[in-house]
Design a protein around this motif. Structure first.
Motif, PDB file in Angstrom:
ATOM      1  N   TRP A 213     -13.658 -60.619  12.298  1.00 34.78           N
ATOM      2  CA  TRP A 213     -15.350 -59.347  13.127  1.00 34.78           C
ATOM      3  C   TRP A 213     -16.262 -59.742  14.548  1.00 34.78           C
ATOM      4  O   TRP A 213     -17.497 -59.141  14.650  1.00 34.78           O
ATOM      5  N   ARG A 214     -15.421 -60.583  14.853  1.00 38.73           N
ATOM      6  CA  ARG A 214     -16.159 -61.717  15.992  1.00 38.73           C
ATOM      7  C   ARG A 214     -15.410 -60.438  17.790  1.00 38.73           C
ATOM      8  O   ARG A 214     -14.277 -60.116  16.925  1.00 38.73           O
TER       9      ARG A 214
ATOM     10  N   LEU B  89     -20.502 -62.332   3.823  1.00 38.46           N
ATOM     11  CA  LEU B  89     -20.720 -63.946   4.520  1.00 38.46           C
ATOM     12  C   LEU B  89     -22.240 -64.647   3.300  1.00 38.46           C
ATOM     13  O   LEU B  89     -22.210 -65.909   3.639  1.00 38.46           O
TER      14      LEU B  89
ATOM     15  N   ASP C 193     -30.340 -68.549   7.524  1.00 36.26           N
ATOM     16  CA  ASP C 193     -29.548 -68.793   6.157  1.00 36.26           C
ATOM     17  C   ASP C 193     -29.672 -70.815   6.002  1.00 36.26           C
ATOM     18  O   ASP C 193     -30.217 -71.098   6.571  1.00 36.26           O
TER      19      ASP C 193
ATOM     20  N   ILE D 287     -17.016 -68.736   4.873  1.00 41.37           N
ATOM     21  CA  ILE D 287     -16.009 -68.081   5.979  1.00 41.37           C
ATOM     22  C   ILE D 287     -14.411 -67.922   5.275  1.00 41.37           C
ATOM     23  O   ILE D 287     -14.017 -66.768   5.463  1.00 41.37           O
TER      24      ILE D 287
ATOM     25  N   GLU E  67     -21.162 -59.019   7.128  1.00 43.06           N
ATOM     26  CA  GLU E  67     -22.685 -60.441   7.438  1.00 43.06           C
ATOM     27  C   GLU E  67     -23.502 -59.917   5.637  1.00 43.06           C
ATOM     28  O   GLU E  67     -23.574 -60.873   5.060  1.00 43.06           O
TER      29      GLU E  67
ATOM     30  N   GLU F  88     -25.649 -66.449  15.432  1.00 46.18           N
ATOM     31  CA  GLU F  88     -24.468 -66.538  15.170  1.00 46.18           C
ATOM     32  C   GLU F  88     -24.387 -68.183  15.649  1.00 46.18           C
ATOM     33  O   GLU F  88     -23.540 -69.067  14.652  1.00 46.18           O
TER      34      GLU F  88
ATOM     35  N   TYR G 110     -32.752 -61.374   5.956  1.00 48.88           N
ATOM     36  CA  TYR G 110     -31.909 -62.125   6.389  1.00 48.88           C
ATOM     37  C   TYR G 110     -30.405 -60.916   7.065  1.00 48.88           C
ATOM     38  O   TYR G 110     -30.060 -61.131   8.648  1.00 48.88           O
TER      39      TYR G 110
ATOM     40  N   MET H 100     -26.039 -70.886  13.369  1.00 49.37           N
ATOM     41  CA  MET H 100     -24.520 -70.412  12.425  1.00 49.37           C
ATOM     42  C   MET H 100     -23.803 -71.250  12.369  1.00 49.37           C
ATOM     43  O   MET H 100     -23.223 -71.741  11.388  1.00 49.37           O
TER      44      MET H 100
HETATM   45  N1  ADE Z   1     -22.620 -66.751   8.274  1.00 51.45           N
HETATM   46  C1  ADE Z   1     -23.805 -65.636   8.133  1.00 51.45           C
HETATM   47  N2  ADE Z   1     -22.532 -64.587   9.696  1.00 51.45           N
HETATM   48  C2  ADE Z   1     -21.744 -65.647   9.898  1.00 51.45           C
HETATM   49  C3  ADE Z   1     -21.311 -64.958  11.398  1.00 51.45           C
HETATM   50  N3  ADE Z   1     -21.795 -64.238  12.070  1.00 51.45           N
HETATM   51  N4  ADE Z   1     -20.937 -66.116  12.051  1.00 51.45           N
HETATM   52  C4  ADE Z   1     -21.460 -67.228  11.192  1.00 51.45           C
HETATM   53  N5  ADE Z   1     -21.883 -67.553  10.340  1.00 51.45           N
HETATM   54  C5  ADE Z   1     -22.528 -67.166   9.245  1.00 51.45           C
END
Ligand code: ADE
Length: 360
Positions: A27-28, A43, A139, A48, A40, A184, A121, A187
């Protein structure tokens, strides 16, 4: 160094590190807000590695917000099966229906927050990732990273810690120059470097600013929280097979695992004897089994209770107890949305996270 200086310096270090070290995740690098939204939601409360496969299948099945909005909910749930917390899937579809009806994606925190199923969130994540708005995402990983940076031992439960964390992070994200990469990145730092038990401080871009690292024992921050004791509930579960089909009951349309099918189950106070199990089957499901076998036990962990299942296999075909008795129907389990606990009992294998299968 003064706190304000730390916050100012911290801001740009996180996106720079993220750009250089981010994992390649499906998704990146995608600018479609729908794709980011799906990822999101998946997740939340899920690791992951578990999400990657589900995400690919889901996006293939429902490639656009319109496709998801129009899909039968059974198909959506089937795609989500095993990922747990099924209300996320229902809410995601409700949100997709609203967005599809509006004809445009929301822009900014307040607009995302107004979409059904998008909490504070997720709205912060979407507003920063898709719209570049400077709203911090907090988170569990972020709570750990910030607690270490500031050498806080007891941030408290996440809901209590969040407002203070957001206030502290606000000037940091504003100084970052890249709110999406900042959120991001923070996280990601928590997931890959600032690990709970064994932080990899040698690989950390903000080590010089970290009070936890300076203490020499960063893993002590934050201290471990006591595990919440969840109550235990016991159930007798019945496996009645007919060739490739098994008897399944549909759960009520509201509440836990709404609409999913599961094996016929009855809550009990202890492990039923075989005669008692036969009685339960007759009283609750109007089925008379001539032979029943105790097939073992299985524990399934939900967020708020532990389910102990006593499993009974019906040998032969049970008869209906009365001509007009409403007995459950037979289905091929792989064709419908079946709860994870029942799938586990049927030995259908499962794609699930970690040790405990969570379903909320
Ligand atoms: N946890 C929730 N969303 C995330 C993200 N976009 N990248 C990494 N960890 C995540």
């Amino acid at each position: 160094m003064k706190q304000k200086e730390i916050q100012q310096q911290l801001g740009p270090l996180i996106p720079a590190w993220f750009q250089a070290h981010k994992r390649a995740l499906p998704w990146r690098g995608i600018s479609d807000p729908y794709a980011v939204w799906v990822s999101e939601i998946m997740l939340q409360q899920t690791r992951i590695e578990s999400v990657i496969g589900y995400y690919a299948r889901f996006m293939e099945a429902f490639p656009t917000v319109e496709a998801l909005a129009q899909a039968p909910i059974e198909r959506v749930l089937k795609c989500w099966e095993g990922l747990g917390y099924y209300s996320r899937a229902r809410n995601l579809q409700r949100g997709a229906q609203q967005v599809a009806a509006q004809g445009a994606f929301p822009k900014g925190f307040a607009a995302w927050r107004a979409v059904p199923g998008v909490g504070a969130y997720t709205a912060a994540a979407l507003a920063s990732l898709c719209d570049g708005e400077a709203v911090p995402v907090v988170d569990g990983n972020v709570i750990r990273v910030v607690s270490r940076l500031r050498a806080v031992r007891e941030p408290g439960p996440p809901a209590a810690a969040r407002p203070g964390m957001m206030r502290w992070l606000q000037p940091v994200i504003e100084a970052s120059g890249a709110p999406g990469d900042f959120n991001e990145g923070l996280m990601e730092l928590g997931e890959t470097v600032c690990l709970p038990r064994a932080p990899r401080c040698g690989a950390c871009p903000v080590r010089a600013l970290c009070k936890g690292a300076a203490s020499g024992a960063p893993e002590r921050f934050p201290g471990l929280r006591k595990r919440r004791d969840v109550p235990e509930r016991q159930f007798a579960a019945f496996v009645v097979r007919n060739g490739a089909e098994v008897m399944l009951v549909q759960r009520p349309p509201q509440g836990l695992l709404a609409g999913f099918r599961e094996l016929p189950m009855v809550e009990t106070q202890e492990r039923p004897t075989l005669p008692r199990a036969k009685t339960l089957l007759r009283e609750r499901f109007h089925l008379v089994a001539s032979r029943l076998r105790y097939a073992g036990t299985l524990t399934h962990v939900f967020t708020h209770f532990r389910q102990v299942l006593w499993i009974y296999e019906v040998i032969g075909s049970p008869a209906a107890d009365g001509a007009d008795a409403a007995v459950p129907g037979f289905y091929r389990p792989e064709t419908c949305a079946v709860t994870t606990a029942s799938r586990r009992i049927l030995g259908l294998g499962q794609r699930r996270r970690g040790g405990a299968s969570g379903e909320g």
